[in-house]
Write an enzyme that holds these catalytic residues in place. Structure first.
Site, PDB file in Angstrom:
ATOM      1  CG  HIS A 172      -1.991   1.015   1.163  1.00 51.74           C
ATOM      2  ND1 HIS A 172      -1.764   2.334   1.500  1.00 51.74           N
ATOM      3  CD2 HIS A 172      -3.287   0.940   0.776  1.00 51.74           C
ATOM      4  CE1 HIS A 172      -2.884   3.019   1.314  1.00 51.74           C
ATOM      5  NE2 HIS A 172      -3.828   2.205   0.877  1.00 51.74           N
TER       6      HIS A 172
ATOM      7  CD  GLU B  74      -2.497   4.929   3.889  1.00 50.68           C
ATOM      8  OE1 GLU B  74      -2.757   3.994   4.658  1.00 50.68           O
ATOM      9  OE2 GLU B  74      -3.376   5.600   3.320  1.00 50.68           O
TER      10      GLU B  74
ATOM     11  CD  GLU C 181      -5.269   1.658  -3.173  1.00 48.03           C
ATOM     12  OE1 GLU C 181      -6.430   1.775  -2.805  1.00 48.03           O
ATOM     13  OE2 GLU C 181      -4.314   1.532  -2.392  1.00 48.03           O
TER      14      GLU C 181
HETATM   15  C1  PEP Z   1      -6.896   3.090   0.293  1.00 46.02           C
HETATM   16  O1  PEP Z   1      -6.340   3.443   1.305  1.00 46.02           O
HETATM   17  O2  PEP Z   1      -6.584   2.005  -0.219  1.00 46.02           O
HETATM   18  C2  PEP Z   1      -7.934   3.950  -0.278  1.00 46.02           C
HETATM   19  C3  PEP Z   1      -8.292   3.771  -1.504  1.00 46.02           C
HETATM   20  O3  PEP Z   1      -8.437   4.926   0.564  1.00 46.02           O
HETATM   21  P1  PEP Z   1      -9.668   5.933   0.230  1.00 46.02           P
HETATM   22  O4  PEP Z   1     -10.774   5.095  -0.368  1.00 46.02           O
HETATM   23  O5  PEP Z   1     -10.045   6.508   1.549  1.00 46.02           O
HETATM   24  O6  PEP Z   1      -9.147   6.937  -0.730  1.00 46.02           O
END
Ligand code: PEP
Length: 251
Positions: free
Chosen positions: A95, A97, A167
């Site tokens: 991810h 993060e 993402e």
């Molecule tokens: C995520 O953290 O994988 C994510 C997509 O968060 P959000 O939907 O809050 O943007």
């Protein structure tokens, strides 16, 4: 035809009691939905109770991280063997993060992907560009490197059991979503890279979109040909909003 996969990522949220309460509600809301795969990623402390809470339903539980060794002197870490032993079926890996705050590299992420597969679970490999990459026209280059290095040494047979979550980092938790067209363009590029690596298997692989997906924007995003579901952060914390996204993923 691919089955849409909707996965929640709770991040560092929910006590055990809160996790069980939400999952019990969700179970009821999605009980008749059989044509969408549903996953909830929960923090380590809630995993055992989460697995028990979804028993008898079609909801699978994911860990949000793993350490790529079976056991040993790795204080504070959790192994794939431990996750599998309590009934965890999926692991979110790489991810943004974790890449940004914990400095995880593609090489380390690749070790995790392999360790998860070796233990019979499904990795959800997250990839995505930062805003400066997109503005510099480097989205395809960045995501291709993340895929090639994150999935190095993976066979086509293994690849079939891997979920990729695209993402864009600038869309995570910001309320800014990629437009369906922008997301589709990147998903198509990602599938081309997967096709180059794994051949025909790429057409069976799930590529989720993640980044401020909500009930309001999910239908348009999920209607794109190469978007096979979503990885949902904020909107996965509440059963009703998550269940609405699951409903939007029905074909
Ligand atoms: C995520 O953290 O994988 C994510 C997509 O968060 P959000 O939907 O809050 O943007």
């Amino acid at each position: 035809m691919r089955t849409n996969v909707i996965a929640g990522n709770w991040k560092m949220n929910k006590t055990n009691a809160e996790a069980v309460e939400m999952l019990t509600e969700l179970k009821g809301l999605v009980k008749d939905i059989k044509d969408v795969k549903i996953i909830i990623g929960a923090p380590f402390t809630a995993l055992s109770d989460a697995v028990k809470a979804v028993e008898g339903s079609q909801i699978g539980i994911a860990a949000e991280n793993v350490y790529p060794k079976a056991s040993g002197a790795y204080t504070g870490e959790v192994s794939p063997v431990m996750l599998k032993s309590i009934g965890v079926k999926y692991v979110i890996i790489g991810h943004s993060e974790r890449r940004d705050y914990f400095k995880e590299t593609n090489e380390f992420i690749n070790e995790k992907v392999k360790a998860v597969l070796e233990n019979g679970m499904t990795p959800i490999l997250c990839i995505g560009e930062h805003l400066e990459d997109r503005e510099a026209g480097k989205t395809a280059e960045v995501t291709e490197k993340q895929i090639r290095e994150g999935l190095a040494g993976i066979t086509p047979e293994q690849a079939e059991n891997i979920i990729v979550a695209y993402e864009p980092v600038w869309a995570i938790g910001t309320g800014k979503t990629a437009t369906p067209e922008v997301a589709q363009e990147t998903h198509k590029q990602i599938r081309e890279v997967l096709r180059d690596m794994f051949g025909k298997v790429a057409d069976k692989m799930i590529i989720q979109y993640g980044g401020s997906m909500k009930p309001a924007n999910a239908p348009e995003l999920l209607a794109q040909p190469d978007i096979d579901g979503g990885l949902i952060g904020g909107a996965s914390l509440e059963a009703t909003s998550f269940a609405e996204i699951v409903s939007a993923a029905r074909k």
